[in-house]
Design a protein around this motif. Structure first.
Motif, short mmCIF file in Angstrom:
data_model
loop_
_atom_site.label_atom_id
_atom_site.label_comp_id
_atom_site.label_asym_id
_atom_site.label_seq_id
_atom_site.Cartn_x
_atom_site.Cartn_y
_atom_site.Cartn_z
N GLY A 62 31.07 28.39 57.76
CA GLY A 62 30.98 29.77 57.28
C GLY A 62 30.04 29.97 56.13
O GLY A 62 30.08 31.01 55.48
N GLY A 63 29.17 29.02 55.87
CA GLY A 63 28.21 29.14 54.78
C GLY A 63 26.95 29.89 55.20
O GLY A 63 26.73 30.19 56.36
N VAL A 64 26.13 30.20 54.21
CA VAL A 64 24.84 30.83 54.41
C VAL A 64 23.78 29.84 53.96
O VAL A 64 23.97 29.18 52.93
N GLY A 65 22.71 29.72 54.70
CA GLY A 65 21.67 28.76 54.34
C GLY A 65 20.30 29.42 54.27
O GLY A 65 20.10 30.53 54.76
N VAL A 66 19.38 28.73 53.63
CA VAL A 66 17.98 29.13 53.62
C VAL A 66 17.24 28.00 54.31
O VAL A 66 17.24 26.88 53.83
N ILE A 67 16.64 28.30 55.46
CA ILE A 67 15.99 27.26 56.24
C ILE A 67 14.55 27.67 56.55
O ILE A 67 14.21 28.86 56.55
N PRO A 68 13.70 26.69 56.82
CA PRO A 68 12.31 27.02 57.17
C PRO A 68 12.21 27.53 58.60
O PRO A 68 12.98 27.12 59.47
N THR A 69 11.30 28.46 58.81
CA THR A 69 10.98 28.93 60.15
C THR A 69 9.46 28.84 60.30
O THR A 69 8.78 28.34 59.40
N ASP A 70 8.93 29.35 61.37
CA ASP A 70 7.48 29.31 61.59
C ASP A 70 6.72 30.11 60.54
O ASP A 70 5.60 29.77 60.20
N THR A 71 7.31 31.19 60.07
CA THR A 71 6.60 32.12 59.21
C THR A 71 6.99 32.04 57.75
O THR A 71 6.42 32.74 56.93
N GLY A 72 7.96 31.22 57.40
CA GLY A 72 8.43 31.10 56.02
C GLY A 72 9.89 30.71 56.01
O GLY A 72 10.43 30.27 57.03
N TYR A 73 10.54 30.88 54.88
CA TYR A 73 11.96 30.56 54.79
C TYR A 73 12.79 31.80 55.08
O TYR A 73 12.37 32.92 54.81
N LYS A 96 24.50 49.44 63.05
CA LYS A 96 24.64 49.69 64.48
C LYS A 96 23.60 48.83 65.18
O LYS A 96 22.45 48.81 64.79
N ARG A 97 24.01 48.16 66.22
CA ARG A 97 23.08 47.28 66.91
C ARG A 97 22.79 47.77 68.32
O ARG A 97 23.42 47.35 69.26
N ASN A 98 21.83 48.65 68.45
CA ASN A 98 21.37 49.05 69.77
C ASN A 98 20.24 48.13 70.22
O ASN A 98 20.05 47.92 71.40
N THR A 99 19.48 47.66 69.26
CA THR A 99 18.40 46.71 69.52
C THR A 99 18.54 45.55 68.55
O THR A 99 19.22 45.66 67.52
N VAL A 100 17.90 44.45 68.87
CA VAL A 100 17.93 43.29 68.00
C VAL A 100 16.60 42.56 68.11
O VAL A 100 16.00 42.50 69.19
N GLY A 101 16.13 42.04 66.97
CA GLY A 101 14.93 41.21 66.97
C GLY A 101 15.33 39.79 67.34
O GLY A 101 16.33 39.28 66.85
N VAL A 102 14.56 39.16 68.21
CA VAL A 102 14.86 37.79 68.63
C VAL A 102 13.64 36.90 68.42
O VAL A 102 12.50 37.34 68.59
N ARG A 103 13.93 35.66 68.04
CA ARG A 103 12.88 34.67 67.81
C ARG A 103 13.32 33.33 68.37
O ARG A 103 14.50 33.01 68.37
N VAL A 104 12.36 32.54 68.80
CA VAL A 104 12.58 31.14 69.14
C VAL A 104 11.56 30.38 68.30
O VAL A 104 10.37 30.35 68.62
N PRO A 105 12.00 29.79 67.19
CA PRO A 105 11.05 29.15 66.28
C PRO A 105 10.53 27.83 66.83
O PRO A 105 11.23 27.10 67.52
N ALA A 106 9.28 27.54 66.48
CA ALA A 106 8.67 26.26 66.85
C ALA A 106 8.83 25.25 65.72
O ALA A 106 8.49 24.08 65.90
N ASP A 107 9.35 25.66 64.57
CA ASP A 107 9.53 24.76 63.44
C ASP A 107 10.54 23.67 63.80
O ASP A 107 11.62 23.96 64.33
N ALA A 108 10.19 22.41 63.51
CA ALA A 108 11.03 21.27 63.92
C ALA A 108 12.40 21.28 63.25
O ALA A 108 13.41 20.96 63.87
N VAL A 109 12.46 21.64 61.97
CA VAL A 109 13.74 21.66 61.25
C VAL A 109 14.64 22.76 61.80
O VAL A 109 15.81 22.53 62.10
#
Length: 183
Positions: free
Chosen positions: A59-70, A154-167
């Motif tokens: 149940g924690g929150v993390g800051v992780i790297p993605t393709d475009t930043g943290y 309200k969630r009618n739409t959602v942004g989705v990503r599939v990161p290429a970052d290894a971590v």
């Protein structure tokens, strides 16, 4: 070959006091232990991400790297963690929605509704990568987070990503394909 190095910040779960305050729906600052910093170096990243995965699963929150930043992130099905993520982001107005970090196209298919073969082809060609696609949300995505008894987002739409970052990919793989909400 580029050198892989990432710093992961883990914000552990809130204390019992903070959870009780959240249940009363009164604003309060959650009291947490000191954040953990994990420096992930070259090589196999999967074993280095174990504590990140454990924190997210608890149940924690993390800051992780993605393709475009943290990005700040939390598991989709952890309501308290998602509330904390929205609080961190300052999304009280509901105008700053969260995106989904998904492991693969199958996860995107589960949490979104799209019938177009053309959209699937575009997703397949562009992902994994540094792109976010806004698609209609499916019924599998939690629709309402309540704050003070009112809808926060309200969630009618959602942004989705599939990161290429290894971590990021290793963390999503270790979560058995469960997507993460990210800022």
């Amino acid at each position: 070959m580029p050198r892989l190095s990432a710093l992961v910040l883990l914000l552990s779960t809130p204390t019992t006091h903070a959870l009780a305050a959240a249940k009363r729906r009164k604003p309060s600052k959650p009291k947490t232990s000191e954040p953990d910093y994990i420096d992930i170096q070259d090589g196999d990243v999967a074993w280095q991400c174990e504590s990140v995965v454990e924190t997210l699963k608890s149940g924690g929150v993390g800051v992780i790297p993605t393709d475009t930043g943290y990005a700040f992130c939390a598991r989709v099905n952890e309501k308290d963690a998602v509330r904390r993520l929205l609080d961190i982001k300052g999304a009280d107005s509901g105008k700053k929605p969260l995106a989904l970090l998904c492991r693969d196209l199958a996860a995107i298919d589960q949490y979104t509704r799209y019938q177009s073969r053309t959209i699937f082809k575009v997703l397949k060609k562009a992902l994994p990568g540094p792109y976010t696609f806004v698609l209609p949300a499916s019924e599998h995505l939690p629709r309402v987070l309540l704050k003070n008894g009112k809808r926060q987002w309200k969630r009618n739409t959602v942004g989705v990503r599939v990161p290429a970052d290894a971590v990021c990919a290793a963390i999503l793989e270790a979560l058995d394909g469960e997507p993460l909400f990210c800022s």
